[in-house]
Design an enzyme around this catalytic site. Structure first.
Site, mmCIF file in Angstrom:
data_model
loop_
_atom_site.group_PDB
_atom_site.id
_atom_site.type_symbol
_atom_site.label_atom_id
_atom_site.label_comp_id
_atom_site.label_asym_id
_atom_site.label_seq_id
_atom_site.Cartn_x
_atom_site.Cartn_y
_atom_site.Cartn_z
ATOM 1 N N LEU A 1 0.832 -1.199 0.000
ATOM 2 C CA LEU A 1 0.000 0.000 0.000
ATOM 3 C C LEU A 1 0.867 1.249 0.000
ATOM 4 O O LEU A 1 0.611 2.202 -0.733
ATOM 5 C CB LEU A 1 -0.917 0.002 1.217
ATOM 6 C CG LEU A 1 -2.014 -1.056 1.178
ATOM 7 C CD1 LEU A 1 -2.922 -0.910 2.380
ATOM 8 C CD2 LEU A 1 -2.822 -0.963 -0.098
ATOM 9 N N GLY B 1 4.291 1.613 -0.806
ATOM 10 C CA GLY B 1 5.144 1.732 -1.988
ATOM 11 C C GLY B 1 4.347 1.868 -3.274
ATOM 12 O O GLY B 1 4.648 2.709 -4.125
ATOM 13 N N SER C 1 -9.133 -12.373 11.547
ATOM 14 C CA SER C 1 -9.257 -10.922 11.657
ATOM 15 C C SER C 1 -9.878 -10.439 12.969
ATOM 16 O O SER C 1 -10.798 -11.043 13.518
ATOM 17 C CB SER C 1 -10.116 -10.414 10.515
ATOM 18 O OG SER C 1 -10.516 -9.098 10.762
ATOM 19 N N ARG D 1 -5.302 -4.728 21.029
ATOM 20 C CA ARG D 1 -4.651 -6.031 20.825
ATOM 21 C C ARG D 1 -3.691 -6.417 21.935
ATOM 22 O O ARG D 1 -3.638 -7.574 22.347
ATOM 23 C CB ARG D 1 -3.890 -5.992 19.511
ATOM 24 C CG ARG D 1 -4.844 -5.887 18.364
ATOM 25 C CD ARG D 1 -4.132 -5.699 17.059
ATOM 26 N NE ARG D 1 -5.154 -5.682 16.015
ATOM 27 C CZ ARG D 1 -4.916 -5.483 14.749
ATOM 28 N NH1 ARG D 1 -3.679 -5.276 14.340
ATOM 29 N NH2 ARG D 1 -5.887 -5.486 13.870
ATOM 30 N N HIS E 1 2.541 -10.190 14.667
ATOM 31 C CA HIS E 1 1.708 -9.730 13.569
ATOM 32 C C HIS E 1 2.231 -8.473 12.872
ATOM 33 O O HIS E 1 2.134 -8.335 11.663
ATOM 34 C CB HIS E 1 0.312 -9.454 14.130
ATOM 35 C CG HIS E 1 -0.665 -8.934 13.134
ATOM 36 N ND1 HIS E 1 -0.978 -9.626 11.994
ATOM 37 C CD2 HIS E 1 -1.388 -7.791 13.097
ATOM 38 C CE1 HIS E 1 -1.870 -8.938 11.305
ATOM 39 N NE2 HIS E 1 -2.122 -7.810 11.939
ATOM 40 N N GLU F 1 4.712 0.222 6.955
ATOM 41 C CA GLU F 1 5.097 -0.492 8.167
ATOM 42 C C GLU F 1 6.610 -0.400 8.428
ATOM 43 O O GLU F 1 7.065 -0.568 9.564
ATOM 44 C CB GLU F 1 4.656 -1.963 8.051
ATOM 45 C CG GLU F 1 4.739 -2.720 9.345
ATOM 46 C CD GLU F 1 4.149 -4.126 9.278
ATOM 47 O OE1 GLU F 1 3.297 -4.391 8.402
ATOM 48 O OE2 GLU F 1 4.540 -4.963 10.112
ATOM 49 N N ARG G 1 -0.324 -0.660 17.862
ATOM 50 C CA ARG G 1 -1.137 -0.142 16.770
ATOM 51 C C ARG G 1 -2.578 -0.600 16.927
ATOM 52 O O ARG G 1 -2.837 -1.757 17.267
ATOM 53 C CB ARG G 1 -0.597 -0.645 15.428
ATOM 54 C CG ARG G 1 -1.482 -0.272 14.252
ATOM 55 C CD ARG G 1 -0.891 -0.689 12.938
ATOM 56 N NE ARG G 1 -0.887 -2.113 12.698
ATOM 57 C CZ ARG G 1 -1.951 -2.819 12.313
ATOM 58 N NH1 ARG G 1 -3.126 -2.237 12.141
ATOM 59 N NH2 ARG G 1 -1.844 -4.105 12.090
ATOM 60 N N LEU H 1 -3.400 -0.068 7.321
ATOM 61 C CA LEU H 1 -3.791 0.187 5.936
ATOM 62 C C LEU H 1 -3.939 1.690 5.742
ATOM 63 O O LEU H 1 -3.498 2.269 4.752
ATOM 64 C CB LEU H 1 -5.095 -0.532 5.612
ATOM 65 C CG LEU H 1 -5.070 -2.058 5.759
ATOM 66 C CD1 LEU H 1 -6.417 -2.659 5.363
ATOM 67 C CD2 LEU H 1 -3.977 -2.675 4.900
#
Ligand SMILES: Cc1cc2nc3c(=O)[nH]c(=O)nc-3n(C[C@H](O)[C@H](O)[C@H](O)COP(=O)(O)OP(=O)(O)OC[C@H]3O[C@@H](n4cnc5c(N)ncnc54)[C@H](O)[C@@H]3O)c2cc1C
Ligand code: FES
Lengths: 249, 645
Positions: free
Chosen positions: B44, B46, B285, B338, B408, B432, B442, B448
């Site tokens: 995403l 690059g 997810s 998370r 992750h 990232e 995060r 994204l």
């Protein structure tokens, strides 16, 4: 489980390839097909020989990098999955498994089971997008899209570009691949402005690159890991015909 | 000593980015054609950057490891992308997204960068829709949203369980358009192995063509690295097999500081490890936590009975289940961030309540199916359920999923300033691979957002600002001595690895490293464990350079050599992570030091001593890296203890 593997080995595009037979022992039925190949490769490396090359990356069925023709079927003997999602529980102890690369002239072999699929990129480059530039676009909710069309567009857009459709087709046609992209945009308001040019350019590029014609055997749909429907091909044919009419006018 | 400045523009937080853009340097169209930009990576960050540079008229060279730009690991993102649109009208705003991100990151990220991220988030959604990204919609034809952890609003846009795929295909479409026009040249199956500096500025890269083994030189006026995360240091992670830390480690060795390398994210809901031959872990997810409830048996006897196969999870009544997230964090329940959810799972399993191998907990959809019906659940998560069933061979509509935390995401990465420029002038780092926006943890659906923000809406401005000063600099010849030397260095590295001719494969060392990292630099860290890790990593390095075996030749398609080169870099990265984790005597976000916790087991931050970005300078082979600190100032936000109770 113990298995016998007949694997296609080919040094490079120019070299002549051949099948070689390997035995692997003690494979767990919970491991994936690619993990089984990892085990095989580890044993080959232990003998200081060159391991079998195959393409893979995400190992969860989404990047489209893995390929493999397994016992005569692209992505092997299970439906709606990629090779990396295939699990050894689909096989029996003592089975012989034949593993070949995608066989289609637009996909030359790079080494062993690895083929060059850049022809698919070239097709997308010929028109598989909207030409929206970064910035200066309207608010996302300015154009409403009915859920039905949006869902159908999403079905088509879920193509992972693995090339199984081409490998499955006796004519090495890329119709399903092209039709999926054409359909995604044909179904969305954002795709309308360029629709005439898009379908013509993409079909022309597909022909130029040496992909074959579609003779409606639907083997592509059978083997597509994302279950992309051949109704997309019908939609593309309609788009193509009406684009011809448009350009004549 | 390296000097570094975050270059946050003056003015009020909400005016900073506009002020920057209003005063930045620009390059006129005829000069743009004469300026070359190398973009490494087609994810995403690059992909979006390369396409946008091409649209602006720069001459772009874009590299990736896979056979097509469309296969970057961004493709695997499932759940969604955040934006502050407030379409559901539930109280969201740019400020709230900014606030949640800073808080979610446990107050270890920069206000200026994060505010800009929240600000451009809305443009991203507009852009993607214009590209034909088929985001989920409701029956009225408007875009739909779902919730992710760490937020009390619904701000996540999604395309079934394939959001990353659809966003990446959008960027890949834009990139393909530019490749067709000729502004972008795409180099597939080409791996960057070194960065080339001329007079202290980044001017090119050295690559290895993975098909032929040929080592090549490429020059440019600026280099953008967007090579993704380094989670594969741990061997098992949710990253793709070729995800690596090579480009950022090589840049570090050339002088770019590395920031917060110890900050990695452990995702609470992954399919548990099943055996020794396992090559990767699969994520389930976070969006599943919208409808799934996490539990373990309340009585240890039941956990044992389940492990022994004497009971099934469906045999336990509601009273016999411990919905421990709902119990401990009533305000956020199953939607805590998370790091909190992962630690809570570990705590229960360590206490003996785990199921499966003992390292697993349940994610149960029973109540949601009863409330909404199986069809609704299928429409929301069908592909994830199918993925689970293919791997585990159990039907999650009937029996709860088993999940456990796994590595992750990497919050740490190359240190960059507000312009996303590293300490090497002309080297920009996006996505990232940089450290910029997520602090110590995060939030879901924010990677994204950050990748596309960097690629579409930040780098095209800031790189242009840099190039505005470079318009008189002619193209660089790759015959310059700096290129020759860098190529020689790369060749020497390859020869060294090929010539060891020991007896162990690259994977052997990678697995060994991964185990040390997971046990000591993973979910729970201690001073002793980290000291042990440093010693063990040094031993692995020594053995690697003595006993590595790379079969085949360097001048051909050779995945073993590719792996060996990456493992060498992972060893450096792992060691750096251990240094960073050992120096930070506090717990924050994903960095949990057992010595620093509250009596209830929550992370105990030390703002007085550690409210800074820990950045590391390379000091040479075998020399300890040097720590530098970028102090963090919070002007807009009051720093508090994170509370999700
Ligand atoms: C399974 C999974 C699910 C996720 N789900 C979500 C989600 O729902 N929401 C969310 O916000 N985030 C999610 N994330 C995180 C997010 O997907 C990533 O952080 C993000 O996509 C990274 O994008 P990127 O552009 O920085 O890098 P990547 O997409 O990883 O791209 C890296 C690129 O660099 C190339 N490359 C790497 N090294 C080299 C080299 N040395 N030379 C040449 N090329 C190189 C690669 O080939 C690739 O093209 C998820 C991550 C994973 C793993
Ligand atoms: S490896 Fe990505 S789809 Fe199989």
């Amino acid at each position: 489980m113990d298995l016998k593997l007949k694997i296609w080995r080919q040094e490079n595009a120019q070299a002549k390839g051949e099948f070689k037979t390997y035995n692997v022992a003690g494979v767990s039925s919970d491991s994936s097909f690619l993990e089984m190949l990892d085990v095989l490769n580890e044993s080959i490396v232990d003998k200081v020989e060159t391991p079998v090359c195959f393409d893979h990356d995400c190992r969860e069925g989404i990047c489209g990098m893995c390929s493999l023709y397994i016992n005569g079927r692209p992505h092997g003997p299970d439906d709606a999955i990629t090779t990396c999602q295939l699990h050894m529980r689909k096989f029996k102890d003592g089975d012989t498994i034949t593993i070949e690369p995608w066989r289609a002239s637009p996909f030359p072999v790079i080494k062993d089971l690895v083929v060059d699929r850049t022809a698919l990129d070239s097709i997308i480059q010929s028109g598989g997008y909207t030409s929206a530039k970064t910035g200066g676009v309207p608010d996302a909710n300015a154009t409403l899209i009915d859920k039905y069309s949006s869902d159908l567009a999403m079905d088509a857009a879920s193509c992972i570009g693995c090339g199984a459709c081409v490998a499955a087709c006796k004519n090495a046609s890329a119709m399903l691949f092209v039709a999926a992209k054409v359909s995604q945009f044909a179904l969305l308001p954002q795709g309308q402005v360029e629709k005439t040019k898009r379908v013509q350019d993409m079909v022309a590029r597909m022909d130029e690159l040496g992909f074959g014609n579609c003779t409606n055997t639907y083997a592509c749909e059978m083997e597509c890991p994302k279950e992309i429907s051949v109704t997309n091909i019908a939609r593309m044919n309609r788009e193509f015909l009406s684009s011809k009419v448009c350009s004549e006018q | 000593m390296i000097k570094f400045d975050s270059k946050i523009p003056e003015g009020k937080l909400k005016d900073k980015w506009n002020n920057y853009k209003a005063h930045q340097g620009l390059v006129n169209p005829s000069n743009k054609r004469k300026l070359d930009i190398i973009v490494v990576g087609t994810g995403l960050a690059g992909g979006a950057a390369a396409a946008s540079f091409g649209e602006l008229g720069f001459n772009v060279k874009n590299f990736c490891i896979s056979d097509s730009p469309r296969r970057a690991h961004s493709i695997a993102a499932q759940g969604g992308i955040n934006a502050a649109k407030n379409y559901p009208g539930d109280g969201d705003s740019i400020y709230r997204l900014f606030y949640d991100t800073i808080k979610g990151g446990d107050y270890r990220s920069r206000e200026g960068n994060v505010y800009r991220l929240a600000e451009v988030s809305n443009d991203i959604i507009d852009q993607c829709v214009a590209q034909g990204v088929p985001f989920a919609r409701d029956y009225s034809g408007y875009l739909d949203n779902r919730s992710f952890g760490g937020a009390q609003v619904s701000r996540t846009f999604y395309a079934r369980g394939q959001t990353g795929q659809q966003l990446l295909l959008g960027a890949y479409g834009a990139l393909s358009k530019e490749i067709e026009k000729g502004t972008v040249t795409s180099y597939n199956r080409m791996e960057m192995l070194d960065l080339v500096l001329i007079d202290g500025k980044a001017r090119g890269i050295i690559t290895r063509d993975l098909k032929t083994g040929k080592v090549e030189r490429h020059s440019a006026h600026a280099v953008v690295i967007a090579t993704g995360g380094y989670g594969n240091v741990f061997f098992l992670s949710t990253n793709a097999m070729t995800s690596n830390g090579g480009a950022i480690i090589r840049s570090w060795r050339r002088g770019a500081l590395m920031a917060n390398p110890a900050f990695v994210q452990i995702h609470p809901t992954c399919i548990p490890v099943h055996g020794d031959f396992q090559s990767k872990l699969t994520l389930m997810s976070e969006s599943l936590r919208n409808d799934g409830r996490i539990w373990v048996p309340k009585n240890i006897e039941d956990a044992v009975a389940i492990k022994e196969g004497k009971k099934k999870p469906t045999d336990l009544s509601e009273e016999e289940r411990d919905y421990y997230l709902e119990r401990r964090y009533p305000a956020f329940g199953n939607l805590v961030p998370r790091d909190v959810a992962s630690r809570a799972a570990k705590e229960r399993c360590d206490a003996g309540f785990g199921i499966g191998t003992g390292l697993a907990v349940y994610l149960d959809f029973k109540s949601a199916i009863a409330r909404l019906g199986e069809d609704v659940i299928r429409a929301r998560y069908g592909n994830l359920f199918q993925m689970y069933e293919k791997i585990v061979d159990e039907n999650p509509y009937h029996t709860p999923m088993m999940i456990y935390p796994a590595i992750h995401y990497s919050m740490g990465g190359t240190w960059v300033d507000y312009e996303l420029q590293s300490t090497i002038p002309g080297l920009f780092v996006g996505g990232e691979a940089n450290f910029s926006d997520h602090g110590a943890n995060r939030l879901g659906a924010s990677a994204l957002m950050q990748g596309l923000s960097d690629g579409y809406f930040v780098l095209p401005y800031t790189v242009q600002n840099y190039l505005a000063e470079e318009i008189r600099v002619p193209r660089f010849s790759t015959d310059l001595p700096e290129f020759e030397q860098a190529e020689k260095d790369v060749q020497a590295r390859i020869d060294q690895l090929m010539n060891i001719k020991g007896s162990k494969s690259p994977d052997y060392f990678h697995k060994k490293l991964g185990k040390i990292m997971w046990e000591n630099v993973g979910m729970a860290r201690t001073a002793d464990g980290l000291a042990h890790a440093k010693t063990e990593i040094a031993k692995i390095r020594e053995e690697f350079y003595k006993n590595l075996l790379v079969v085949g030749t360097a001048e051909s398609f050779n995945p073993e050599l590719e792996k060996a080169l990456r493992v060498a870099d992972f060893i450096d990265m792992g060691e750096l992570m251990a240094f960073d984790a050992a120096h930070r005597d506090e717990s924050c976000g994903g960095h949990f030091r057992e010595e620093f916790q509250t009596p209830e087991g929550e992370a105990l931050r030390n703002d007085k001593d550690y409210m800074y970005v820990g950045t590391w300078e390379y000091k040479g082979e075998g020399v300890e890296p040097e720590l530098h600190k970028e102090d963090l100032q919070y002007e807009e936000i009051e720093v508090k203890t994170r509370n999700y109770k």
